[in-house]
Every structure is written in structure tokens, then in C-alpha cells.
Write a protein that holds these residues in place. Structure first.
Motif, PDB file in Angstrom:
ATOM      1  N   ASP A  58       0.852  -1.188   0.000  1.00  0.00           N
ATOM      2  CA  ASP A  58       0.000   0.000   0.000  1.00  0.00           C
ATOM      3  C   ASP A  58       0.890   1.242   0.000  1.00  0.00           C
ATOM      4  OD1 ASP A  58      -3.070   0.903   1.042  1.00  0.00           O
ATOM      5  OD2 ASP A  58      -1.449   2.289   1.502  1.00  0.00           O
ATOM      6  N   GLY A  59       0.547   2.206  -0.838  1.00  0.00           N
ATOM      7  CA  GLY A  59       1.345   3.427  -0.943  1.00  0.00           C
ATOM      8  C   GLY A  59       1.415   4.162   0.387  1.00  0.00           C
ATOM      9  N   ARG A  60       2.614   4.592   0.746  1.00  0.00           N
ATOM     10  CA  ARG A  60       2.774   5.320   2.024  1.00  0.00           C
ATOM     11  C   ARG A  60       2.465   6.789   1.797  1.00  0.00           C
ATOM     12  NH1 ARG A  60       7.696   6.133   4.833  1.00  0.00           N
ATOM     13  NH2 ARG A  60       6.519   6.943   6.585  1.00  0.00           N
ATOM     14  N   PHE A  62      -0.089   8.292   0.396  1.00  0.00           N
ATOM     15  CA  PHE A  62      -0.486   8.628  -0.980  1.00  0.00           C
ATOM     16  C   PHE A  62      -1.536   9.731  -1.050  1.00  0.00           C
ATOM     17  CE2 PHE A  62       0.886   6.248  -4.903  1.00  0.00           C
ATOM     18  CZ  PHE A  62       2.170   6.062  -4.437  1.00  0.00           C
ATOM     19  N   ASP A 105      -4.223   2.888  -4.023  1.00  0.00           N
ATOM     20  CA  ASP A 105      -2.757   2.793  -3.952  1.00  0.00           C
ATOM     21  C   ASP A 105      -2.317   1.445  -3.392  1.00  0.00           C
ATOM     22  OD1 ASP A 105      -3.637   3.140  -1.355  1.00  0.00           O
ATOM     23  OD2 ASP A 105      -1.958   4.425  -0.770  1.00  0.00           O
TER      24      ASP A 105
HETATM   25 MG    MG Z   1      -1.736   4.300   1.336  1.00  0.00          MG
END
Ligand code: MG
Ligand code: ATP
Ligand code: ATP
Ligand code: MG
Length: 280
Positions: A58-60, A62, A105
Motif C-alpha cells: 500500500d502506498g505510504r 499517498f 494505492d
Molecule cells: Mg496508502
């Protein structure tokens, strides 16, 4: 191999130097055995055999990343396509992944139940997937975005094991239901802000306590949007599977490369699984 190289190296040294090097090598061996006990501090994190291994990245941050890089709200297609591109690179590298599902994300990668990749070590699998995904996202960025990256994005990762195929199906259904709930909310929220002229907090207030039916109604009556006509990519997310290309077969729509196909279909109902028989 290292021992062989060292002994070959020593054979060609003058005698005096050899004594010196012998001492160094002896000291190194001593040091090695003296220090080697620290290996035992490494935890055994092998995943339970005969379980489905899911790695979700998962995008940090985002929320901020999407603002800084001027993502179109509520759905920037460029980023969704880039996410699928990065996921396909991960699947190309790791053949043991039989399916990937992504939205927003995040991406979930499902390893074959009997995989023995990296001896099923959770940390190895998770870091290999998340680091390759991150680097592929950056590597392919210019193919999807005109603006340069302002800072390096990163993705966190976790491993979850599912003992039954039904559990795995429920997990994937949960992620797709999450996609639907968030997308419906975001579609109304951004319609209220961008078309309705509300501020972010006014739009949030307007939507608090509303049900799906209320949101559908606001979209339809105030903005003329029929939510069901929104692109499947936004409503269903993306599922990547492997398809064997038969001789002379036309390359079907959604195919990222020869082998990997990207679909924006419902994965909650049985029909997808009957058609593709991936988890059998
Ligand atoms: Mg995220
Ligand atoms: P965390 O580091 O805890 O994951 P986050 O800011 O990444 O925090 P998420 O819950 O993962 O929060 O949500 C991702 C956010 O990124 C979304 O809420 C949205 O604002 C933004 N985002 C991601 N993908 C897109 C996209 N394709 N189009 C528009 N916005 C996106
Ligand atoms: P694994 O995927 O299991 O880590 P690996 O091929 O990366 O396999 P390592 O034990 O990590 O193997 O060793 C890294 C190898 O990469 C070294 O043996 C060396 O051949 C090469 N290497 C790494 N850094 C350098 C460098 N700076 N200069 C030259 N060779 C390097
Ligand atoms: Mg997320």
C-alpha cells in the motif's frame, strides 16, 4: 567458492606475504566463528505450509503524494494504470504469483498455495514484492506522467495467510467491496466539491451518515451521474491473471504482456472463478 578463491590467491603470493595472509585468514576464521552465533537471533518466519500467502502493498502517504503530483480527483487513471504496470512486473519476476488485485494505492499478490519460493519466508517474500513494486512504479512513471517525480514514493507491505480457498475468496471480495465503498464516496465527494462548489469540509458534512442509496441519489439528481455507468476500472479495481496464449490467438484487450491479462471484473460472484479456474 570464497574458500577456493582465497586459496588460489594465496598460492600466487610470495612466501613472506603468505605467512602474513595466513594469519589474517586464521584471525578472520576465528572472528567468523566467534561472531557467527548472532545468526541464531534471526527469527524463523516461514509461512505455514499449504496456505494461501497474500502479500499486500500500500502506498505510504499517498493522500499527500497524489496532491503533490496533481492526481485527477477522484480517480487518476494514469496512476491506476501505472500501479497495474508495476504489478505486472512483479508477476513477471515472480512466477509463483497466480493472481494480483489492485485498487487505489494498494495491490494484493496471491502466491500459489504450494509455493516454496524463499522457503516461504514471510519477510523475504514481502520485501521482494514491495521493493520491486516500488522500483517498477518509479521506473515506469515517465511512461504515464508528464511531470517529474517530486520525491521517491514508497509502499509498505504485509503478509497474510489464508487456510481455505473460501477465506482467500472472502479476502479478495473484501478488498473489492472496499474499492466500491471508497469509490462511491469519493465520486460524490468530488462532484460536490468540483461541480457543486462546496468546500471539502462542507462536502464531508453533507455526506456524513448517508447510505449508498443516498449517495447514488445525490449523484443522479444533482449531477446527472449514473454511478453504474462509471468506468469498471474505478468501480471494480484491477485483477491481473496469467493466460496462456494459444498459437495464432489474437491478443485480447487488457493484456499487458504475452502472459498477463488485466481485467476490471467482479470477483465477488462465482462466475469469474468458474470462468478462470485460477484457485483450483
Ligand atoms: Mg496508502
Ligand atoms: P497510508 O500511508 O496510511 O496508506 P495514505 O495517505 O496512502 O496513508 P490510503 O488510505 O492508503 O492513505 O489512501 C490512499 C489515498 O491516495 C486515497 O485516499 C487518495 O487520496 C489517494 N489516491 C491513491 N490513488 C489515487 C488515484 N488513482 N487517483 C486519485 N487519488 C488517489
Ligand atoms: P540473493 O538474491 O540471494 O541475495 P545475490 O546474487 O544478491 O543473491 P549476495 O550474497 O547478496 O547474492 O551477493 C551479492 C553479489 O553481488 C556479490 O557476490 C557480488 O558478486 C555482487 N556485488 C554486489 N555489490 C557489488 C559491488 N559493489 N561490486 C561488485 N560486485 C558486487
Ligand atoms: Mg490505500
Amino acid at each position: 567458492m570464497r574458500k577456493y578463491l582465497l586459496s588460489t590467491f594465496l598460492r600466487f603470493l610470495p612466501k613472506r606475504r603468505q605467512t602474513l595472509t595466513n594469519n589474517i585468514s586464521f584471525t578472520c576464521a576465528m572472528a567468523n566463528s566467534k561472531f557467527e552465533y548472532v545468526r541464531n537471533f534471526e527469527a524463523d518466519d516461514r509461512c505455514l505450509p499449504n496456505t494461501w500467502i497474500v502479500v499486500r502493498i500500500d502506498g505510504r502517504g499517498f493522500h499527500k503524494f497524489s496532491e503533490k503530483h496533481e492526481f485527477v480527483k477522484p480517480n487518476d487513471k494514469r496512476s491506476l494504470d501505472l500501479m497495474s504496470k508495476a504489478a505486472s512486473r512483479v508477476m513477471t519476476e515472480f512466477k509463483e504469483i497466480c493472481l494480483a488485485y489492485g485498487q487505489s494505492d494498494e495491490f494484493s499478490f496471491v502466491f500459489k498455495r504450494d509455493t516454496d519460493l524463499h522457503k516461504r519466508r514471510a519477510s523475504k517474500l514481502m520485501t521482494c514484492v514491495s521493493s520491486l513494486f516500488s522500483s517498477a512504479y518509479v521506473f515506469h512513471w515517465p511512461q504515464f506522467f508528464d511531470i517529474p517525480l517530486k520525491y521517491p514514493p514508497s509502499f509498505d507491505g504485509r503478509v497474510v495467510l489464508y487456510p481455505t480457498t473460501q477465506n482467500l475468496r472472502d479476502y479478495l471480495s473484501w478488498r473489492q467491496a472496499d474499492c466500491h465503498i471508497n469509490n462511491l464516496f469519493n465520486t460524490v465527494f468530488w462532484a460536490l466539491v468540483l461541480k457543486g462548489g462546496l468546500t471539502n469540509s462542507e462536502a464531508e458534512q453533507r455526506l456524513s451518515g448517508t447510505f449508498s442509496s443516498d449517495k447514488n441519489e445525490i449523484l443522479f439528481s444533482e449531477f446527472g451521474i449514473n454511478y453504474n455507468n462509471e468506468p469498471q476500472l474505478f468501480r471494480k479495481g484491477s485483477v491481473l491473471i496469467r493466460c496462456k496464449q494459444k498459437k495464432g490467438e489474437e491478443v485480447e484487450e487488457g493484456r499487458i504482456n504475452k502472459e498477463i491479462v488485466i481485467l476490471n471484473e467482479d470477483i465477488i460472484n462465482d462466475s469469474f472463478w468458474i470462468k478462470h479456474s485460477i484457485l483450483d
